[in-house]
Motif scaffolding. Structure first.
Motif, PDB file in Angstrom:
ATOM      1  N   GLY A 157      -7.929  -0.949  -1.696  1.00 27.39           N
ATOM      2  CA  GLY A 157      -7.927  -1.304  -0.658  1.00 27.39           C
ATOM      3  C   GLY A 157      -8.530  -2.624  -0.860  1.00 27.39           C
ATOM      4  N   GLU A 192       1.083  -1.399  -0.125  1.00 26.98           N
ATOM      5  CA  GLU A 192      -0.113  -0.022  -0.177  1.00 26.98           C
ATOM      6  C   GLU A 192       1.227   1.419   0.011  1.00 26.98           C
ATOM      7  OE1 GLU A 192      -3.671  -1.072   3.146  1.00 26.98           O
ATOM      8  OE2 GLU A 192      -1.705  -1.918   2.960  1.00 26.98           O
ATOM      9  N   HIS A 222       1.836  -0.237  -8.096  1.00 19.08           N
ATOM     10  CA  HIS A 222       0.374  -0.864  -6.782  1.00 19.08           C
ATOM     11  C   HIS A 222      -0.537  -1.886  -7.714  1.00 19.08           C
ATOM     12  CE1 HIS A 222       1.052   2.898  -4.259  1.00 19.08           C
ATOM     13  NE2 HIS A 222       0.116   2.862  -4.043  1.00 19.08           N
ATOM     14  N   LEU A 273      -4.218  -8.287  -0.969  1.00 15.65           N
ATOM     15  CA  LEU A 273      -4.274  -6.953  -1.619  1.00 15.65           C
ATOM     16  C   LEU A 273      -4.296  -8.279  -2.875  1.00 15.65           C
ATOM     17  CD1 LEU A 273      -0.627  -6.562  -1.375  1.00 15.65           C
ATOM     18  CD2 LEU A 273      -2.635  -4.958  -0.801  1.00 15.65           C
TER      19      LEU A 273
END
Ligand SMILES: Nc1ncnc2c1ncn2[C@@H]1O[C@H](COP(=O)(O)OP(=O)(O)OP(=O)(O)O)[C@@H](O)[C@H]1O
Ligand SMILES: [Mg+2]
Length: 321
Positions: free
Chosen positions: A266, A55, A211, A252
């Motif tokens: 999230g 994150e 990400h 994740l």
């Protein structure tokens, strides 16, 4: 000789990066320390892509900037081909998220790409020109790009310029910090394919920060999952995506974004916020958000160790799958 062959290209050995917090006045007795990276060890092999995921605020950029030589670690060691990193500056280059701020707008593309060669006094002027022209072609830019300036290009083309600049000193490892995140969705896969094809022709290694687990799944050989600056899991990508061991990795993966989505928002299991790295929870740092947490997790930090029956899949969890 066999020992030499076994030396990884890059070794990150128990690396920590702490940021002392200023403010609160000179008389403050307990100056706080932000632990951005805490005791991280990993390797990158020649030709390998290791993805760094986690994150926002998990320490990815901080770790990447130490590897790229832009930041000095608080503790730990880095070795490149078995040697201290200091002697290997040319061997590691970096590509940033935003190609516009990374490129000096007053310099033509030819100078932007040749600059690292000039600084390191590589070759003659004619050799540098030839190398620059070859790089422009290799990253898929037209030959007339050499005399133009960054603002004359699209975002994707600017990232191609930044990649050519990073390739100029002929590095063995490129740290790529979210290199697709600032680009239009339609351009992301083109740049991803370029990174892949360059890797194949040059046997390049990537430390690929992202990400976007969809992209990571396409590109990475191994994946390092960071949580609050610590390694939660480190495993071959195929094994990690097929069967994540750490509850954080599992959370994740329940929300894999499609290529092009900018951020992992999230998932159901990660409703609560990540704790502050100024006050990491005791025991396992993930325990306040973990669906599996037991009493031991609140007191004992788990070691990074192989998952049962999977020697290459390491997870820092008392109850790893
Ligand atoms: N120069 C700095 N001084 C103080 N704290 C910093 C500094 N750089 C980063 N930090 C802190 O270190 C932690 C890790 O930051 P970092 O930028 O490495 O995270 P990241 O994983 O790259 O996040 P993102 O996904 O948002 O890019 C954060 O809490 C951040 O606020
Ligand atoms: Mg970052």
């Amino acid at each position: 000789m066999s020992e030499l062959a076994a030396t990884p290209l890059l070794e990150v050995d128990r690396l920590s990066v702490h940021f002392p917090q200023h403010g609160g006045g000179w008389f403050r007795r307990h100056r706080q320390v932000l632990r951005a990276v805490e005791n991280v060890s990993l390797t990158v092999e020649s030709g390998e892509t290791v993805a760094l995921v986690g994150e926002s605020g998990s320490g990815k950029t901080t770790l990447g900037s130490v590897v790229a030589g832009l930041r000095t670690p608080t503790a730990g060691r880095l070795r490149f081909r078995g040697q201290p990193l200091e002697g290997a500056r040319r061997g590691i280059q970096i590509v940033f998220q935003d190609p516009y701020s990374a490129l000096d707008p007053r310099m033509p593309v030819s100078s932007l790409i040749a600059e690292p060669l000039l600084i390191q006094r590589v070759g003659t002027a004619a050799e540098r020109r030839a190398r620059t022209a070859a790089l422009v072609e290799q990253v898929g830019l037209p030959a007339d790009a050499l005399n133009r300036y960054p603002h004359e290009f699209s975002g994707g083309q600017r990232q191609r310029i930044a990649i050519a600049r990073a390739l100029a000193p002929d590095p063995a490892l490129i740290v790529a910090d979210e290199p697709l995140s600032a680009l239009d969705v339609s351009v992301q896969s083109q740049i991803l394919n370029l990174l892949k094809s360059i890797q194949e022709t040059r046997k390049l290694s990537y430390l690929f920060i992202s990400h976007d687990l969809g992209v990571v799944n396409h590109l990475a050989d191994r994946v390092a999952v960071l949580y609050l600056g610590r390694l939660a899991e480190l495993a071959p990508a195929a094994e990690l995506f097929a069967r994540p061991s750490h509850p954080y990795t599992q959370a994740l993966l329940t929300a894999i974004p499609r290529i092009g989505r900018r951020r992992t928002r999230g998932s159901r299991t990660l409703r609560s916020e990540m704790p502050s790295p100024l006050a990491p929870p005791p025991g396992c740092v993930f325990h306040p958000r973990c669906p599996k947490a037991q009493a031991i997790c609140r007191t004992e930090p788990p070691a990074l160790a192989p998952a049962p029956g999977r020697p290459r899949q390491l997870a820092a969890c008392h109850f790893k799958d």
